[in-house]
Design a protein around this motif. Structure first.
Motif, PDB file in Angstrom:
ATOM      1  N   PHE A   1      48.897  34.508  35.794  1.00 17.53           N
ATOM      2  CA  PHE A   1      48.110  34.099  34.627  1.00 17.53           C
ATOM      3  C   PHE A   1      48.717  34.318  33.247  1.00 17.53           C
ATOM      4  O   PHE A   1      48.010  34.393  32.268  1.00 17.53           O
ATOM      5  CB  PHE A   1      46.748  34.780  34.675  1.00 17.53           C
ATOM      6  CG  PHE A   1      46.011  34.495  35.946  1.00 17.53           C
ATOM      7  CD1 PHE A   1      45.506  33.238  36.184  1.00 17.53           C
ATOM      8  CD2 PHE A   1      45.846  35.481  36.911  1.00 17.53           C
ATOM      9  CE1 PHE A   1      44.827  32.977  37.356  1.00 17.53           C
ATOM     10  CE2 PHE A   1      45.165  35.220  38.085  1.00 17.53           C
ATOM     11  CZ  PHE A   1      44.651  33.966  38.311  1.00 17.53           C
ATOM     12  N   GLY A   2      49.975  34.435  33.151  1.00 19.64           N
ATOM     13  CA  GLY A   2      50.547  34.648  31.821  1.00 19.64           C
ATOM     14  C   GLY A   2      50.723  33.354  31.067  1.00 19.64           C
ATOM     15  O   GLY A   2      50.350  32.287  31.519  1.00 19.64           O
ATOM     16  N   ASN A   3      51.324  33.470  29.938  1.00 22.21           N
ATOM     17  CA  ASN A   3      51.473  32.376  28.996  1.00 22.21           C
ATOM     18  C   ASN A   3      52.043  31.095  29.594  1.00 22.21           C
ATOM     19  O   ASN A   3      51.457  30.031  29.491  1.00 22.21           O
ATOM     20  CB  ASN A   3      52.361  32.862  27.852  1.00 22.21           C
ATOM     21  CG  ASN A   3      52.469  31.828  26.769  1.00 22.21           C
ATOM     22  OD1 ASN A   3      51.581  31.015  26.579  1.00 22.21           O
ATOM     23  ND2 ASN A   3      53.571  31.847  26.060  1.00 22.21           N
TER      24      ASN A   3
ATOM     25  N   HIS B   1      53.467  38.700  29.042  1.00 25.64           N
ATOM     26  CA  HIS B   1      53.390  40.084  29.458  1.00 25.64           C
ATOM     27  C   HIS B   1      54.716  40.542  30.046  1.00 25.64           C
ATOM     28  O   HIS B   1      55.070  41.699  29.972  1.00 25.64           O
ATOM     29  CB  HIS B   1      52.248  40.316  30.464  1.00 25.64           C
ATOM     30  CG  HIS B   1      51.927  41.751  30.612  1.00 25.64           C
ATOM     31  ND1 HIS B   1      52.061  42.437  31.795  1.00 25.64           N
ATOM     32  CD2 HIS B   1      51.513  42.662  29.699  1.00 25.64           C
ATOM     33  CE1 HIS B   1      51.714  43.699  31.599  1.00 25.64           C
ATOM     34  NE2 HIS B   1      51.383  43.869  30.359  1.00 25.64           N
TER      35      HIS B   1
ATOM     36  N   PRO C   1      43.545  46.229  34.635  1.00 29.63           N
ATOM     37  CA  PRO C   1      43.779  44.923  35.274  1.00 29.63           C
ATOM     38  C   PRO C   1      45.135  44.320  34.896  1.00 29.63           C
ATOM     39  O   PRO C   1      45.620  43.431  35.597  1.00 29.63           O
ATOM     40  CB  PRO C   1      42.668  44.032  34.700  1.00 29.63           C
ATOM     41  CG  PRO C   1      41.596  44.969  34.290  1.00 29.63           C
ATOM     42  CD  PRO C   1      42.307  46.194  33.804  1.00 29.63           C
ATOM     43  N   HIS C   2      45.752  44.786  33.830  1.00 37.38           N
ATOM     44  CA  HIS C   2      46.862  44.059  33.224  1.00 37.38           C
ATOM     45  C   HIS C   2      48.113  44.903  33.027  1.00 37.38           C
ATOM     46  O   HIS C   2      49.210  44.365  32.898  1.00 37.38           O
ATOM     47  CB  HIS C   2      46.371  43.535  31.863  1.00 37.38           C
ATOM     48  CG  HIS C   2      47.221  42.498  31.184  1.00 37.38           C
ATOM     49  ND1 HIS C   2      47.722  41.384  31.817  1.00 37.38           N
ATOM     50  CD2 HIS C   2      47.636  42.401  29.894  1.00 37.38           C
ATOM     51  CE1 HIS C   2      48.410  40.649  30.954  1.00 37.38           C
ATOM     52  NE2 HIS C   2      48.385  41.238  29.779  1.00 37.38           N
TER      53      HIS C   2
ATOM     54  N   MET D   1      51.580  37.115  40.363  1.00 40.94           N
ATOM     55  CA  MET D   1      50.275  36.568  39.967  1.00 40.94           C
ATOM     56  C   MET D   1      50.446  35.712  38.733  1.00 40.94           C
ATOM     57  O   MET D   1      51.331  35.932  37.941  1.00 40.94           O
ATOM     58  CB  MET D   1      49.283  37.701  39.716  1.00 40.94           C
ATOM     59  CG  MET D   1      49.145  38.606  40.901  1.00 40.94           C
ATOM     60  SD  MET D   1      48.424  37.765  42.295  1.00 40.94           S
ATOM     61  CE  MET D   1      46.739  38.241  42.163  1.00 40.94           C
TER      62      MET D   1
ATOM     63  N   MET E   1      45.379  38.463  35.726  1.00 39.87           N
ATOM     64  CA  MET E   1      46.528  39.186  36.304  1.00 39.87           C
ATOM     65  C   MET E   1      47.721  38.995  35.401  1.00 39.87           C
ATOM     66  O   MET E   1      47.825  38.010  34.698  1.00 39.87           O
ATOM     67  CB  MET E   1      46.813  38.669  37.706  1.00 39.87           C
ATOM     68  CG  MET E   1      45.610  38.793  38.607  1.00 39.87           C
ATOM     69  SD  MET E   1      45.164  40.499  38.847  1.00 39.87           S
ATOM     70  CE  MET E   1      45.900  40.834  40.398  1.00 39.87           C
ATOM     71  N   PRO E   2      48.568  39.894  35.409  1.00 40.38           N
ATOM     72  CA  PRO E   2      49.423  40.099  34.226  1.00 40.38           C
ATOM     73  C   PRO E   2      50.841  39.583  34.257  1.00 40.38           C
ATOM     74  O   PRO E   2      51.607  39.934  33.384  1.00 40.38           O
ATOM     75  CB  PRO E   2      49.490  41.619  34.197  1.00 40.38           C
ATOM     76  CG  PRO E   2      49.539  41.992  35.620  1.00 40.38           C
ATOM     77  CD  PRO E   2      48.639  41.014  36.332  1.00 40.38           C
ATOM     78  N   PHE E   3      51.240  38.785  35.219  1.00 37.58           N
ATOM     79  CA  PHE E   3      52.680  38.698  35.312  1.00 37.58           C
ATOM     80  C   PHE E   3      53.361  37.499  34.662  1.00 37.58           C
ATOM     81  O   PHE E   3      54.469  37.160  35.012  1.00 37.58           O
ATOM     82  CB  PHE E   3      53.094  38.767  36.781  1.00 37.58           C
ATOM     83  CG  PHE E   3      52.578  39.987  37.455  1.00 37.58           C
ATOM     84  CD1 PHE E   3      53.101  41.222  37.149  1.00 37.58           C
ATOM     85  CD2 PHE E   3      51.561  39.904  38.385  1.00 37.58           C
ATOM     86  CE1 PHE E   3      52.628  42.361  37.771  1.00 37.58           C
ATOM     87  CE2 PHE E   3      51.091  41.040  39.020  1.00 37.58           C
ATOM     88  CZ  PHE E   3      51.626  42.269  38.714  1.00 37.58           C
ATOM     89  N   GLY E   4      52.735  36.846  33.773  1.00 42.92           N
ATOM     90  CA  GLY E   4      53.386  35.676  33.188  1.00 42.92           C
ATOM     91  C   GLY E   4      54.343  36.061  32.091  1.00 42.92           C
ATOM     92  O   GLY E   4      54.618  37.222  31.851  1.00 42.92           O
TER      93      GLY E   4
ATOM     94  N   SER F   1      49.283  40.525  24.366  1.00 39.71           N
ATOM     95  CA  SER F   1      50.026  40.920  25.566  1.00 39.71           C
ATOM     96  C   SER F   1      49.988  39.844  26.634  1.00 39.71           C
ATOM     97  O   SER F   1      50.541  40.023  27.720  1.00 39.71           O
ATOM     98  CB  SER F   1      49.450  42.215  26.153  1.00 39.71           C
ATOM     99  OG  SER F   1      48.256  41.951  26.854  1.00 39.71           O
ATOM    100  N   GLY F   2      49.311  38.747  26.384  1.00 41.73           N
ATOM    101  CA  GLY F   2      49.351  37.636  27.322  1.00 41.73           C
ATOM    102  C   GLY F   2      48.175  37.536  28.279  1.00 41.73           C
ATOM    103  O   GLY F   2      48.249  36.836  29.285  1.00 41.73           O
ATOM    104  N   PHE F   3      47.097  38.229  28.010  1.00 36.11           N
ATOM    105  CA  PHE F   3      45.914  38.134  28.868  1.00 36.11           C
ATOM    106  C   PHE F   3      45.188  36.848  28.522  1.00 36.11           C
ATOM    107  O   PHE F   3      44.961  36.543  27.358  1.00 36.11           O
ATOM    108  CB  PHE F   3      45.015  39.354  28.624  1.00 36.11           C
ATOM    109  CG  PHE F   3      44.170  39.764  29.788  1.00 36.11           C
ATOM    110  CD1 PHE F   3      42.791  39.779  29.703  1.00 36.11           C
ATOM    111  CD2 PHE F   3      44.758  40.172  30.982  1.00 36.11           C
ATOM    112  CE1 PHE F   3      42.000  40.193  30.781  1.00 36.11           C
ATOM    113  CE2 PHE F   3      43.978  40.583  32.061  1.00 36.11           C
ATOM    114  CZ  PHE F   3      42.596  40.588  31.960  1.00 36.11           C
TER     115      PHE F   3
ATOM    116  N   ASP G   1      42.434  35.311  33.461  1.00 36.30           N
ATOM    117  CA  ASP G   1      42.561  36.737  33.790  1.00 36.30           C
ATOM    118  C   ASP G   1      41.218  37.441  33.597  1.00 36.30           C
ATOM    119  O   ASP G   1      40.820  38.284  34.396  1.00 36.30           O
ATOM    120  CB  ASP G   1      43.577  37.419  32.868  1.00 36.30           C
ATOM    121  CG  ASP G   1      44.993  36.938  33.091  1.00 36.30           C
ATOM    122  OD1 ASP G   1      45.739  36.825  32.098  1.00 36.30           O
ATOM    123  OD2 ASP G   1      45.355  36.672  34.243  1.00 36.30           O
TER     124      ASP G   1
END
Lengths: 381, 381
Positions: A3-5, B7, A144-145, A1, B1-4, A49-51, A55
């Motif tokens: 949506f991270g940095n 995170h 969610p994260h 998924m 969603m958390p995978f970038g 944490s990158g949310f 997200d």
């Protein structure tokens, strides 16, 4: 998924209006409040944490909502979400929680002794009583994260803490992933078992990932105190029993919660809480107390009365079917609970339920006898 | 969603064994091949757009699979996924595609003239013919990972390309989000309309985000050429018609595809392709040609013959019900298509279908007359 940095930075190559979601058919708090300008200001941000903003709002984009039911449409991924994205979440909170302002302070009171009465709701009408809340464990991201490692750590801590409860609270933990068929059947019969979420509201925000890894249910031997681990929140704590003794239910609730909190604090993982938002939970609708106190109560006459909705509103209560949220009432039996979560203390909310249900039962009895209820209509609480 | 990225770095605070998924109840290619050591080795990697190993495998973690059906259990988020995570993808590809090696080269052949025959399948048995494939557009990430801006960019390019087609390809684009009821009804009746994915295999990989934004259907006026935009792949291209003239279907398929590819190339967005994996698609099962060429064919007698499955295996064909993947056949009518995708060309795969179906129809006719088919059983292709 996605949506991270890094992917968030990739998205910055597209103009804000190209990334802005289409919310024209949407009816939820997020869609009501988010604007293109707000999106532009927030889209480059992230929590430690990158949310990211996407997200936060994904569930509200994927679930346009219902013309009559206002869903929230956004979630937190960690404690800092409510701060980093306050530009969106403050107005959402205000809209959802009766005008609660960014400068308001929330009062926490889980001293059961402060509840007046509540031990004498008529069991001929009040079939069962229940109080639930949620708790988030500081130092971990929210459902969610969170990663598998984090979720498992929350589970391990929870098992440790719950295993040290004793007396009336002595109990056992059942991990979802290695439950026997017999255990599963028993938990279903007790109405304790929670299953993988099917609601797209929850799935779209990522809370169903890795199911059933690190999810489980703990309950005491008496089956009156129950904790869900890693469902929609890190912990959901439930106290319940047949009949109308809400005072006893609330006593157990407060005692159990306080004990659990102490155990977590001892392990350097207190519950997420601050003086503005109270207890911090995944869904903005559960901020403050996260508390829903309710009864299953027979109101066949009252529920057909033209003034029913108005009475509930004045009492600051809401009705649900006996299957819980989004279900219908069966046989005139309703689930009646507090409508508020934030801006009132736990004691105050349970008091409203106790007083309000007492009044509703009085009204039911009057209507049974063909009497009017006009003289006992309440003022707006 | 958390995978970038951020995170993902966060997760590195947890040990490999704490983050490694529990795959003990799983039956998919990813679960068969992923080891703790492999996970440990690739978990700190990411593609340039930020896709991580957890993004790749999430769908396989969330969907343990079926004891009889082997799902793939992993997806690509961009072109680079197959390179950055080759430690996992190479064995998955070998397992799924008959031992295809990392050093193998894939041959692309979309010259329909190289197909022999295929215009004379008996329409009393072969009810319809269809060829489909997928295409990914260079410069954009794939459906599990792309942002709204990217998806809309793909849609815009696609609409431009598709609406510039003429002759037998002249047609119209219907965006899912602004379809009228009448248009929707017509597309359903034509069996063209695709809906929001409900399969958890797809939703867990993130492909349904922001639905129906950026999604749509183009079809030509004759209703024999159809393109899906932004469903499971950037593009799904389908050529179809009633009856058994697979040659004509394949010709239209090749000509249409090549016209579309030219237009995309002009905009500096060619299709993702390389000489090892052929056409790059979201699911590893569709690498190579991404092609499924098939017919709906009446095989009432042959399908109940003891050697039916064996014949299919030898012909390198597979059967499905007439509703497509994971459906049952109705009235002895089967969907018969090529089993392979990677390691053989488009022409050779359609050739297998044409030759194989021709043989099976002859077998069916023999069985109808009460004759044996043993001498016709083919060798392994």
């Amino acid at each position: 998924m996605p949506f991270g940095n890094t992917h968030n930075e990739m998205k910055m190559k597209y103009a804000s209006e190209q990334e802005y979601p289409d919310l024209t058919k949407h009816n939820n708090h997020m869609a009501k409040i988010l604007t293109p300008a707000m999106y532009e200001r927030l889209r480059s941000k992230q929590t430690p944490s990158g949310f990211t903003l996407d997200d936060v709002i994904q569930t509200g984009i994927d679930n346009p909502g219902h013309p009559f039911i206002m869903t929230v449409g956004c979630v937190a991924g960690d404690e800092e979400t409510y701060e980093v994205f306050k530009e969106l979440l403050d107005p959402v909170i205000e809209d959802r929680h009766g005008g609660y302002k960014p400068s308001d302070k929330h009062k926490t009171d889980i001293n059961a002794a402060n509840l007046k009465g509540g031990d004498d709701l008529d069991p001929n009408y009040v079939l069962s009583s229940r109080v639930r809340t949620g708790r988030s464990v500081r130092g971990f991201c929210l459902p969610p994260h969170c990663s598998r490692g984090e979720r498992r750590a929350v589970e391990t801590l929870s098992i440790e803490a719950l295993a040290s409860l004793s007396g009336d609270l002595n109990g056992k933990y059942y991990a979802l992933k290695n439950m026997t068929d017999a255990e599963q059947q028993q938990l279903i019969d007790d109405h304790f078992l929670f299953d993988k979420p099917v609601s797209p509201l929850l799935l779209a925000s990522g809370m169903g990932r890795d199911w059933p890894d690190a999810r489980g249910i703990w309950h005491n031997d008496n089956k009156t105190f129950l904790v869900w681990v890693n469902e929609e929140d890190h912990l959901r704590v439930i106290s319940m029993q047949k009949g109308g003794n809400m005072k006893e239910v609330f006593n157990r609730f407060c005692t159990g919660l306080t004990k659990i909190e102490t155990l977590f604090k001892e392990r350097n993982h207190a519950f997420m809480w601050n003086e503005h938002l109270g207890y911090v939970l995944t869904c903005p609708s559960n901020l403050g107390t996260g508390l829903r106190a309710g009864v299953h109560v027979k109101l066949p006459n009252m529920s057909k009365n033209a003034k029913f909705e108005d009475v509930l509103k004045k009492l600051r209560l809401q009705k649900r079917g006996t299957g819980g949220v989004d279900t219908a009432a069966v046989g005139g039996v309703f689930d009646i609970s507090n409508a508020d979560r934030l801006g009132f203390s736990e004691v105050e909310l349970v008091q409203m339920v106790v007083d309000g249900v007492k009044l509703l039962v009085d009204m039911e009895k009057r209507l049974e006898k063909g009497q009017s209820i006009d003289e006992i209509m309440p003022a707006q609480k | 969603m958390p995978f970038g990225n951020t995170h993902n770095n966060f997760k590195l605070n947890y040990k490999v064994e704490d983050e490694f998924p529990d795959l003990s109840k799983h039956n998919n290619h990813m679960a068969k091949l992923l080891t703790k050591e492999m996970y440990g080795k690739i978990r700190d990697k990411q593609t340039p757009s930020g896709f991580t190993v957890d993004d790749v495998i999430q769908t396989g973690v969330d969907n343990p699979g079926h004891p009889f059906i082997m799902t793939v259990g992993c997806v690509a988020g961009d072109e680079e996924s197959y390179e950055v995570f080759k430690d996992l993808f190479d064995p998955v590809i070998a397992d799924r595609h008959n031992g295809y090696k990392p050093t193998d080269k894939h041959k692309t052949d979309l010259n329909f003239e190289n197909l022999k025959g295929g215009d004379d399948l008996d329409p009393n048995y072969v009810l319809s013919s269809r060829v489909r494939t997928g295409r990914s557009i260079k410069g954009f990430t794939l459906p599990p990972h792309n942002s709204r801006g990217e998806r809309r960019g793909i849609e815009k390019l696609s609409v431009e390309a598709l609406t510039s087609l003429d002759g037998e390809f002249k047609g119209k684009y219907y965006p899912l989000k602004s379809m009228t009821d009448a248009e929707q009804e017509q597309l359903i009746n034509d069996h063209f309309l695709f809906d929001k994915p409900v399969s958890p295999l797809l939703t867990c990989a993130g492909m349904a985000r922001d639905w129906p934004d950026g999604r749509g259907i183009m079809h030509n006026d004759n209703k024999t050429f159809l393109v899906w935009v932004n469903e499971e792949d950037h593009l799904r291209v389908i050529s179809m018609q009633k009856g058994g003239n697979m040659r004509e279907v394949f010709k239209r398929f090749c000509v249409g595809l090549q016209k579309i590819e030219e237009i995309f190339k002009k905009h500096n967005h060619g299709f993702m392709w390389n000489e090892h994996l052929g056409y790059i698609l979201t699911c590893p099962s569709n690498l190579g040609t991404g092609l499924r060429g098939g017919v709906h064919v009446k095989l009432a007698k042959l399908s109940t013959h003891a050697k039916f499955d064996e014949i299919l295996t030898r012909l390198r064909l597979q059967k499905r019900g007439t509703g497509g993947v994971d459906t049952a056949s109705v009235g002895g009518v089967f969907d018969i298509s090529n089993a392979d995708r990677l390691g053989s060309s488009e022409v050779s795969q359609v050739q297998l279908v044409v030759d194989g179906v021709k043989l099976m129809v002859e077998m069916e006719k023999k069985l109808e007359k009460g004759e044996a088919i043993d001498s016709m059983i083919p060798a392994q292709k």
